[in-house]
Design a protein around this motif. Structure first.
Motif, PDB file in Angstrom:
ATOM      1  N   PRO A  76      -0.651  -2.479  -9.826  1.00 29.96           N
ATOM      2  CA  PRO A  76      -1.430  -2.540  -8.491  1.00 29.96           C
ATOM      3  C   PRO A  76      -2.645  -1.495  -8.718  1.00 29.96           C
ATOM      4  O   PRO A  76      -2.593  -0.554  -9.338  1.00 29.96           O
ATOM      5  N   CYS A  77      -3.835  -1.980  -7.988  1.00 31.45           N
ATOM      6  CA  CYS A  77      -5.133  -1.160  -8.150  1.00 31.45           C
ATOM      7  C   CYS A  77      -5.515  -1.665  -6.677  1.00 31.45           C
ATOM      8  O   CYS A  77      -6.150  -2.349  -6.213  1.00 31.45           O
ATOM      9  N   LEU A  78      -5.051  -0.628  -5.731  1.00 31.34           N
ATOM     10  CA  LEU A  78      -5.334  -0.566  -4.417  1.00 31.34           C
ATOM     11  C   LEU A  78      -6.667  -0.431  -3.728  1.00 31.34           C
ATOM     12  O   LEU A  78      -7.140  -0.886  -2.764  1.00 31.34           O
ATOM     13  N   ARG A  79      -7.556   0.295  -4.412  1.00 33.36           N
ATOM     14  CA  ARG A  79      -8.955   0.528  -3.982  1.00 33.36           C
ATOM     15  C   ARG A  79      -9.889   0.820  -5.313  1.00 33.36           C
ATOM     16  O   ARG A  79      -9.536   0.803  -6.365  1.00 33.36           O
ATOM     17  N   MET A 106      -6.720  14.455  -5.917  1.00 36.60           N
ATOM     18  CA  MET A 106      -5.476  13.750  -5.967  1.00 36.60           C
ATOM     19  C   MET A 106      -5.922  12.339  -5.797  1.00 36.60           C
ATOM     20  O   MET A 106      -6.384  12.098  -4.564  1.00 36.60           O
ATOM     21  N   SER A 107      -5.333  11.322  -6.387  1.00 33.75           N
ATOM     22  CA  SER A 107      -5.488  10.025  -6.014  1.00 33.75           C
ATOM     23  C   SER A 107      -4.398   9.562  -5.295  1.00 33.75           C
ATOM     24  O   SER A 107      -3.563  10.224  -5.150  1.00 33.75           O
ATOM     25  N   HIS A 108      -4.168   8.265  -4.890  1.00 32.56           N
ATOM     26  CA  HIS A 108      -3.299   7.694  -4.213  1.00 32.56           C
ATOM     27  C   HIS A 108      -2.041   7.709  -4.795  1.00 32.56           C
ATOM     28  O   HIS A 108      -0.693   7.589  -4.289  1.00 32.56           O
ATOM     29  N   SER A 109      -1.893   7.881  -6.180  1.00 38.57           N
ATOM     30  CA  SER A 109      -0.525   8.107  -7.069  1.00 38.57           C
ATOM     31  C   SER A 109      -0.401   9.336  -7.435  1.00 38.57           C
ATOM     32  O   SER A 109       0.546   9.333  -8.439  1.00 38.57           O
ATOM     33  N   SER A 110      -0.977  10.409  -6.940  1.00 40.99           N
ATOM     34  CA  SER A 110      -0.657  11.769  -7.225  1.00 40.99           C
ATOM     35  C   SER A 110      -1.129  12.245  -8.655  1.00 40.99           C
ATOM     36  O   SER A 110      -0.870  13.091  -9.175  1.00 40.99           O
ATOM     37  N   ARG A 111      -2.402  11.335  -9.129  1.00 44.44           N
ATOM     38  CA  ARG A 111      -2.688  11.741 -10.480  1.00 44.44           C
ATOM     39  C   ARG A 111      -3.980  12.344 -10.433  1.00 44.44           C
ATOM     40  O   ARG A 111      -4.901  12.225  -9.191  1.00 44.44           O
ATOM     41  N   LYS A 112      -4.453  13.113 -11.491  1.00 40.38           N
ATOM     42  CA  LYS A 112      -5.715  13.918 -11.454  1.00 40.38           C
ATOM     43  C   LYS A 112      -6.619  12.936 -11.785  1.00 40.38           C
ATOM     44  O   LYS A 112      -6.572  12.457 -12.774  1.00 40.38           O
ATOM     45  N   SER A 113      -8.033  13.047 -11.062  1.00 37.55           N
ATOM     46  CA  SER A 113      -8.990  12.356 -11.792  1.00 37.55           C
ATOM     47  C   SER A 113     -10.250  13.328 -11.823  1.00 37.55           C
ATOM     48  O   SER A 113     -10.785  14.138 -11.077  1.00 37.55           O
ATOM     49  N   GLY A 114     -10.903  13.370 -13.171  1.00 38.51           N
ATOM     50  CA  GLY A 114     -12.024  14.214 -13.389  1.00 38.51           C
ATOM     51  C   GLY A 114     -12.708  13.763 -14.731  1.00 38.51           C
ATOM     52  O   GLY A 114     -12.258  13.212 -15.389  1.00 38.51           O
ATOM     53  N   PRO A 115     -14.078  14.412 -14.882  1.00 40.39           N
ATOM     54  CA  PRO A 115     -14.735  14.160 -15.961  1.00 40.39           C
ATOM     55  C   PRO A 115     -14.106  14.827 -17.247  1.00 40.39           C
ATOM     56  O   PRO A 115     -14.314  15.660 -17.762  1.00 40.39           O
ATOM     57  N   ILE A 116     -13.153  13.975 -17.871  1.00 39.28           N
ATOM     58  CA  ILE A 116     -12.269  14.448 -18.959  1.00 39.28           C
ATOM     59  C   ILE A 116     -13.113  14.647 -20.360  1.00 39.28           C
ATOM     60  O   ILE A 116     -12.812  15.207 -21.245  1.00 39.28           O
ATOM     61  N   GLU A 117     -14.335  13.948 -20.276  1.00 41.58           N
ATOM     62  CA  GLU A 117     -15.302  13.738 -21.528  1.00 41.58           C
ATOM     63  C   GLU A 117     -15.469  15.289 -22.079  1.00 41.58           C
ATOM     64  O   GLU A 117     -15.618  15.419 -23.024  1.00 41.58           O
ATOM     65  N   ASN A 212      -2.649  -7.955  -0.127  1.00 39.22           N
ATOM     66  CA  ASN A 212      -3.137  -8.426  -1.455  1.00 39.22           C
ATOM     67  C   ASN A 212      -3.884  -7.686  -2.101  1.00 39.22           C
ATOM     68  O   ASN A 212      -5.149  -7.148  -1.397  1.00 39.22           O
ATOM     69  N   VAL A 213      -3.725  -7.286  -3.251  1.00 40.79           N
ATOM     70  CA  VAL A 213      -4.527  -6.208  -4.012  1.00 40.79           C
ATOM     71  C   VAL A 213      -5.010  -6.692  -5.373  1.00 40.79           C
ATOM     72  O   VAL A 213      -4.092  -7.696  -6.194  1.00 40.79           O
ATOM     73  N   ARG A 214      -5.856  -6.078  -5.953  1.00 43.44           N
ATOM     74  CA  ARG A 214      -6.030  -6.338  -7.428  1.00 43.44           C
ATOM     75  C   ARG A 214      -4.838  -5.926  -8.457  1.00 43.44           C
ATOM     76  O   ARG A 214      -4.212  -4.963  -8.001  1.00 43.44           O
ATOM     77  N   THR A 215      -4.629  -6.457  -9.432  1.00 43.82           N
ATOM     78  CA  THR A 215      -3.577  -6.149 -10.283  1.00 43.82           C
ATOM     79  C   THR A 215      -4.147  -6.328 -11.682  1.00 43.82           C
ATOM     80  O   THR A 215      -5.262  -6.830 -12.028  1.00 43.82           O
ATOM     81  N   ILE A 322      -5.848   2.589 -10.854  1.00 43.98           N
ATOM     82  CA  ILE A 322      -4.996   1.823 -11.716  1.00 43.98           C
ATOM     83  C   ILE A 322      -3.655   2.319 -11.708  1.00 43.98           C
ATOM     84  O   ILE A 322      -3.554   3.191 -12.744  1.00 43.98           O
ATOM     85  N   ASP A 323      -2.773   2.132 -10.874  1.00 48.98           N
ATOM     86  CA  ASP A 323      -1.283   2.899 -11.035  1.00 48.98           C
ATOM     87  C   ASP A 323      -0.543   2.411 -12.051  1.00 48.98           C
ATOM     88  O   ASP A 323       0.939   1.900 -11.401  1.00 48.98           O
ATOM     89  N   TYR A 324      -0.715   2.537 -13.091  1.00 51.59           N
ATOM     90  CA  TYR A 324       0.398   2.221 -14.176  1.00 51.59           C
ATOM     91  C   TYR A 324       1.265   3.262 -14.269  1.00 51.59           C
ATOM     92  O   TYR A 324       2.266   3.252 -15.048  1.00 51.59           O
TER      93      TYR A 324
END
Length: 330
Positions: A76-79, A106-117, A212-215, A322-324
């Protein structure tokens, strides 16, 4: 243009030697045997992932025929990424870097998001901000690993994998990011002939109360040239119609869209997919693993079969919506 590049990449991979000795500790790169071991552990911890064999004509002889790549379907990809904006509710979930110039959320899946480059760039120029980002990413991955209690389980083993032998460091330079082709030059908005056909309109119930969400179908292959795993994405809209590239980039962090995420030929399938370019994967993984080992001195160090779990934490910075990642609860 795209076909010429695919031919070039294919020749380059064909001519590249297969990594025989483990460089997991020194460079963040892994051998095909270690890729297999890490994949087995991922499937063991998270059964939504499985091995696949792909097209028989495209199989690599340095991997088992039934374990050519990993796949998880209908993720699922909710947003969209642009919807991940800070609000008052997010304030407590934000983690600022040492100098306050960057922050993680924190995202919806409790994962960190940030510029890891910047994590990768710190390996070349010792940038202080990038070091702060590397520490934050390593801490997040370590917390996730602790929740999984990896040491309490006996993972499947693959014969011939020796992760304790110290190897000489690899002197090869990390490829320049400028080598990555600009997606605007190589991609056309056209339907992939190998893509699944959308369902008839009669099968789509507009009154369906199910959300209905993207997958996405998410693939992980072994890149022989860069000697690391490589992630691939194939998306569907709410009605199971394949997403075009511009829609996929809506689910990619803007630091990576059209730069490190490109459309290329899948090495084991007759179709083109969005792929996260692996030229920095080894360097970033080395940095994260070193940090995790430093913070985990009293316990056992990170094993090579745990590599794929850490890799997925790293990739969540590129595709945060993308909540994989179901490994925490596995």
């Amino acid at each position: 243009m795209n076909s010429v590049q695919n031919i070039f990449f294919g020749i380059r991979e064909y001519l590249s030697p297969v990594l025989k000795n483990s460089k997991f500790k020194e460079t963040g790169c892994i051998t095909p045997e270690e890729f297999e071991a890490a994949g087995d552990f991922l499937v063991y911890k998270c059964p939504t992932w499985s091995w696949a064999s792909g097209e028989a004509s495209k199989r690599r002889d340095y991997l088992p025929a039934e374990k050519q790549f990993l796949i998880t379907r209908n993720v699922p990809c909710l947003r969209r990424v642009k919807q991940m904006e800070y609000t008052d509710e997010d304030a407590e979930a934000q983690i600022e870097s040492a100098d306050g110039s960057e922050s993680w959320v924190m995202s919806h899946s409790s994962r960190k998001s940030g510029p890891i480059e910047e994590i990768a760039s710190s390996i070349d120029d010792d940038d202080d901000d990038a070091e702060a980002e590397a520490e934050a990413q390593a801490q997040a991955a370590l917390r996730a690993m602790e929740k999984m209690n990896l040491s309490d389980n006996n993972p499947p083993t693959v014969a011939g994998v020796n992760i304790d032998d110290e190897q000489e460091p690899d002197d090869d330079d990390i490829p320049d990011m400028d080598d990555i082709p600009d997606i605007d030059d190589e991609m056309e908005e056209e339907a992939d002939p190998a893509a699944l056909a959308p369902p008839p309109k009669s099968e789509v119930d507009p009154g369906d109360k199910i959300l209905n969400v993207r997958t996405y179908d998410v693939f992980i292959t072994y890149d022989k040239y860069y000697q690391t795993p490589r992630m691939w994405l194939f998306g569907y809209d709410e009605h199971r119609r394949p997403l075009v590239s511009s829609q996929i980039f809506e689910d990619v962090s803007q630091d990576y869209a059209k730069k490190t995420v490109t459309i290329e030929q899948h090495p084991h399938l007759n179709m083109s997919l969005a792929s996260i370019h692996p030229c920095r994967h080894g360097a970033v993984m080395k940095k994260i693993i070193e940090k995790m080992n430093d913070d985990n001195k009293e316990e056992s160090t990170i094993r090579v079969d745990q590599y794929m779990i850490i890799f997925l934490k790293f990739m969540s910075s590129v595709v945060p919506t993308i909540d994989y990642d179901n490994t925490i609860s596995a």
